[in-house]
Motif scaffolding. Structure first.
Motif, PDB file in Angstrom:
ATOM      1  N   ARG A 326       2.647  -8.335   3.323  1.00 59.46           N
ATOM      2  CA  ARG A 326       3.479  -7.065   3.588  1.00 59.46           C
ATOM      3  C   ARG A 326       2.316  -5.889   3.685  1.00 59.46           C
ATOM      4  O   ARG A 326       1.462  -5.918   2.882  1.00 59.46           O
ATOM      5  CB  ARG A 326       4.460  -6.703   2.643  1.00 59.46           C
ATOM      6  CG  ARG A 326       5.836  -7.522   2.918  1.00 59.46           C
ATOM      7  CD  ARG A 326       6.990  -7.029   2.106  1.00 59.46           C
ATOM      8  NE  ARG A 326       6.683  -7.744   0.550  1.00 59.46           N
ATOM      9  CZ  ARG A 326       7.450  -7.468  -0.384  1.00 59.46           C
ATOM     10  NH1 ARG A 326       8.372  -6.310  -0.364  1.00 59.46           N
ATOM     11  NH2 ARG A 326       7.414  -7.910  -1.454  1.00 59.46           N
ATOM     12  N   PRO A 327       2.537  -5.089   4.545  1.00 60.84           N
ATOM     13  CA  PRO A 327       1.479  -3.853   4.655  1.00 60.84           C
ATOM     14  C   PRO A 327       1.907  -2.887   3.366  1.00 60.84           C
ATOM     15  O   PRO A 327       2.706  -2.964   2.704  1.00 60.84           O
ATOM     16  CB  PRO A 327       2.048  -3.174   6.002  1.00 60.84           C
ATOM     17  CG  PRO A 327       3.386  -3.421   6.239  1.00 60.84           C
ATOM     18  CD  PRO A 327       3.723  -4.889   5.805  1.00 60.84           C
ATOM     19  N   ALA A 328       0.400  -2.433   2.888  1.00 57.83           N
ATOM     20  CA  ALA A 328       0.693  -1.537   2.068  1.00 57.83           C
ATOM     21  C   ALA A 328       1.504  -0.271   2.287  1.00 57.83           C
ATOM     22  O   ALA A 328       1.743   0.154   3.408  1.00 57.83           O
ATOM     23  CB  ALA A 328      -0.941  -1.110   1.646  1.00 57.83           C
ATOM     24  N   ARG A 329       2.220   0.131   1.048  1.00 57.33           N
ATOM     25  CA  ARG A 329       2.774   1.430   1.436  1.00 57.33           C
ATOM     26  C   ARG A 329       2.836   2.250   0.282  1.00 57.33           C
ATOM     27  O   ARG A 329       2.428   1.868  -1.032  1.00 57.33           O
ATOM     28  CB  ARG A 329       4.438   1.224   1.798  1.00 57.33           C
ATOM     29  CG  ARG A 329       5.017   0.406   0.506  1.00 57.33           C
ATOM     30  CD  ARG A 329       6.449   0.173   1.145  1.00 57.33           C
ATOM     31  NE  ARG A 329       7.073  -0.634  -0.167  1.00 57.33           N
ATOM     32  CZ  ARG A 329       7.753  -0.191  -1.196  1.00 57.33           C
ATOM     33  NH1 ARG A 329       7.458   1.485  -1.123  1.00 57.33           N
ATOM     34  NH2 ARG A 329       8.287  -0.835  -2.174  1.00 57.33           N
ATOM     35  N   LEU A 330       3.248   3.464   0.179  1.00 53.94           N
ATOM     36  CA  LEU A 330       3.408   4.253  -0.949  1.00 53.94           C
ATOM     37  C   LEU A 330       4.530   4.205  -1.664  1.00 53.94           C
ATOM     38  O   LEU A 330       5.618   3.817  -1.269  1.00 53.94           O
ATOM     39  CB  LEU A 330       3.496   5.943  -0.378  1.00 53.94           C
ATOM     40  CG  LEU A 330       2.400   6.225   0.322  1.00 53.94           C
ATOM     41  CD1 LEU A 330       2.623   7.968   0.801  1.00 53.94           C
ATOM     42  CD2 LEU A 330       0.906   6.497  -0.594  1.00 53.94           C
ATOM     43  N   LEU A 331       4.299   4.277  -2.937  1.00 56.22           N
ATOM     44  CA  LEU A 331       5.516   4.190  -3.836  1.00 56.22           C
ATOM     45  C   LEU A 331       6.496   5.472  -3.877  1.00 56.22           C
ATOM     46  O   LEU A 331       5.976   6.311  -3.325  1.00 56.22           O
ATOM     47  CB  LEU A 331       5.395   3.900  -5.342  1.00 56.22           C
ATOM     48  CG  LEU A 331       4.534   2.629  -5.788  1.00 56.22           C
ATOM     49  CD1 LEU A 331       3.836   2.533  -7.274  1.00 56.22           C
ATOM     50  CD2 LEU A 331       5.571   1.451  -5.751  1.00 56.22           C
ATOM     51  N   PRO A 332       7.794   5.227  -4.187  1.00 55.58           N
ATOM     52  CA  PRO A 332       8.674   6.552  -3.914  1.00 55.58           C
ATOM     53  C   PRO A 332       8.292   7.606  -4.749  1.00 55.58           C
ATOM     54  O   PRO A 332       7.661   7.489  -6.109  1.00 55.58           O
ATOM     55  CB  PRO A 332       9.900   5.856  -4.592  1.00 55.58           C
ATOM     56  CG  PRO A 332       9.867   4.432  -4.616  1.00 55.58           C
ATOM     57  CD  PRO A 332       8.503   4.317  -4.752  1.00 55.58           C
ATOM     58  N   TYR A 333       8.375   8.850  -4.254  1.00 60.35           N
ATOM     59  CA  TYR A 333       7.714   9.977  -4.913  1.00 60.35           C
ATOM     60  C   TYR A 333       8.729  11.311  -4.829  1.00 60.35           C
ATOM     61  O   TYR A 333       8.296  12.315  -5.014  1.00 60.35           O
ATOM     62  CB  TYR A 333       6.440  10.356  -4.081  1.00 60.35           C
ATOM     63  CG  TYR A 333       6.636  10.448  -2.494  1.00 60.35           C
ATOM     64  CD1 TYR A 333       7.187  11.737  -1.927  1.00 60.35           C
ATOM     65  CD2 TYR A 333       6.155   9.475  -1.659  1.00 60.35           C
ATOM     66  CE1 TYR A 333       7.119  11.989  -0.617  1.00 60.35           C
ATOM     67  CE2 TYR A 333       6.029   9.723  -0.502  1.00 60.35           C
ATOM     68  CZ  TYR A 333       6.703  10.820   0.222  1.00 60.35           C
ATOM     69  OH  TYR A 333       6.808  10.854   1.617  1.00 60.35           O
ATOM     70  N   GLU A 334      10.136  11.003  -4.609  1.00 60.46           N
ATOM     71  CA  GLU A 334      11.097  12.044  -4.683  1.00 60.46           C
ATOM     72  C   GLU A 334      11.386  12.222  -6.034  1.00 60.46           C
ATOM     73  O   GLU A 334      11.003  11.385  -7.260  1.00 60.46           O
ATOM     74  CB  GLU A 334      12.499  11.180  -4.000  1.00 60.46           C
ATOM     75  CG  GLU A 334      12.261  11.067  -2.676  1.00 60.46           C
ATOM     76  CD  GLU A 334      11.885   9.669  -2.322  1.00 60.46           C
ATOM     77  OE1 GLU A 334      11.475   8.700  -3.416  1.00 60.46           O
ATOM     78  OE2 GLU A 334      11.613   9.080  -1.177  1.00 60.46           O
TER      79      GLU A 334
END
Length: 432
Positions: A326-334
């Motif tokens: 899977r491509p890298a992504r940012l963790l949730p930051y809300e």
């Protein structure tokens, strides 16, 4: 006393005690190919008004400029940056005031005047002039710091010209060698300090792999305002943190080290999440040099089984996660909280994140994403960073290689060294 060398037919014109000899007009200083005429400052006590010299030429055939001084007071006034070499007559009377303790020492130290010249002209080449009978003292003058010595009875224009060129080049070589040795010593000291100031991760008993990169933004700085740490507590939880003190000076760097040490102590004492960040804010408020200083922070608490984590953000960019296939992504930051030091009695929500079995989590400071892309004003940004990391992952880069390639590419895209501090931490787990 004058140097016994052939006299010129025409007496050179003088201006403010300086003999002005014809020279080829120099090109503007901005032209790197411009020949620079050498300037010689002669220190001798001839009451007749200075040395009479022959035509002295430099390596390019240009006549060497002359200045004369009858004592050290005049020499200090005439010793401007455009002087390349000093010719000192060792028979010059000592300039130490009579009655002083130094005057007694001079009776033993026959090179006291030379030592004073070397003190007031540390960046200039120095030649000494003496009688042939004083060969031993001339050799001692070189050991003290002069570049070379000349015998008065053998001196002529050609010899003096060659000696000046040699002395200037030797002085330049000595200065370059000194700077090289100083640079090596500073690098060794920085390496020792870095080992003491940058953290050693405490991960004994954990199956996580750790990698980090740190690059201060200030020239010649050892540390900037960025800081990070990783520890494992007795319950098996791995706690990782990265932060950034606003600003780039030594005060900010010192505050970053204080916050890192406080975070480690508080974490090992059992604090985490909102309680930990509130206490760190109290530390910052007490230790910061002014009320305008704040710090961003990101903490990740990885459960003992390695499959879940708690995430707290205090005005800091969200970490990046990558998983196989899977491509890298940012963790949730809300719902992140404010930076430390901005709001009294602030709160920092802790968010639960599912990691899975095999993963890598990268924490970073904004120095990595705020570099420019090429010559324009566009910045790399978080989206550009995610794309960059995915390209490197597709090439098979992991761990230290991944971090090194990412920081190097960010510098290349910026067109040179990044102006802000950069810290990157990578924690990885492979399910066995």
């Amino acid at each position: 006393m004058s140097v016994p060398v052939p006299r010129q037919r025409d007496t050179p014109a003088t201006e403010n005690g300086q003999a002005v000899l014809p020279i080829t007009p120099a090109r503007p200083p901005s032209d790197p190919a411009a020949p620079q005429a050498l300037t010689l400052l002669v220190i001798e006590d001839d009451p007749a008004g200075g040395l009479t010299v022959p035509e002295i030429l430099d390596a390019d055939g240009h006549r060497i400029r002359l200045r004369t001084a009858r004592n050290l007071t005049e020499a200090a006034r005439l010793l401007t940056p455009d002087v390349h070499c000093v010719l000192l007559d060792l028979s010059l009377p000592d300039a130490t005031p009579r009655g002083s303790s130094a005057a007694t020492d001079t009776a033993v130290d026959q090179l006291a005047t030379l030592r004073q010249v070397l003190r007031i002209a540390p960046g200039h080449a120095v030649l000494v002039l003496t009688a042939e009978a004083d060969a031993e003292r001339a050799a001692e003058a070189v050991r003290v710091g002069a570049q070379d010595f000349l015998f008065r009875d053998e001196l002529d224009g050609r010899l003096l010209s060659r000696a000046i060129r040699y002395a200037v080049e030797r002085k330049r070589a000595d200065i370059a060698q000194y700077k090289l040795a100083e640079s090596k010593l500073r690098a060794q000291e920085n390496a020792r300090l870095e080992r003491g100031l940058l953290p050693n991760p405490l991960l004994e008993g954990s199956d996580l792999r750790f990698a980090a990169r740190y690059r201060p933004g200030r020239s010649r700085a050892l540390l900037g305002g960025d800081f990070y740490d990783t520890v494992r507590t007795p319950d098996g939880t791995v706690h990782a943190m990265i932060g950034d003190v606003c600003g780039h000076g030594p005060d900010e760097a010192a505050l970053g080290v204080e916050l890192r040490i406080a975070w480690r102590a508080l974490t090992l004492a059992g604090l985490c999440g909102d309680e930990l960040l509130a206490t760190l804010q109290e530390v910052l408020e007490v230790e910061r040099p002014c009320d305008e200083i704040f710090a961003t922070l990101c903490t990740v608490d990885i459960a003992p089984d390695g499959r879940r984590a708690g995430l707290c953000l205090a005005g800091h960019p969200a970490p990046l996660i990558s998983r196989p296939g899977r491509p890298a992504r940012l963790l949730p930051y809300e719902n992140s909280g404010p930076a430390l030091g901005l709001l009294p009695r602030a709160r920092w929500p802790r968010r639960q994140v599912e990691l899975g079995g095999t993963w890598s989590v990268m924490l970073y400071t904004d120095g990595l994403i705020e570099g420019r892309i090429g010559a324009g004003k566009e910045r790399l940004g978080q989206d550009g960073m995610v794309e960059m990391i995915n390209r490197h992952l597709d090439r098979g880069l992991r761990g230290e290689d991944l971090l090194e390639a990412s920081v190097t590419e960010a510098r290349r895209l910026n067109g040179g060294e990044l102006t802000d501090d950069v810290a990157v931490v990578l924690l990885s787990r492979a399910e066995g």
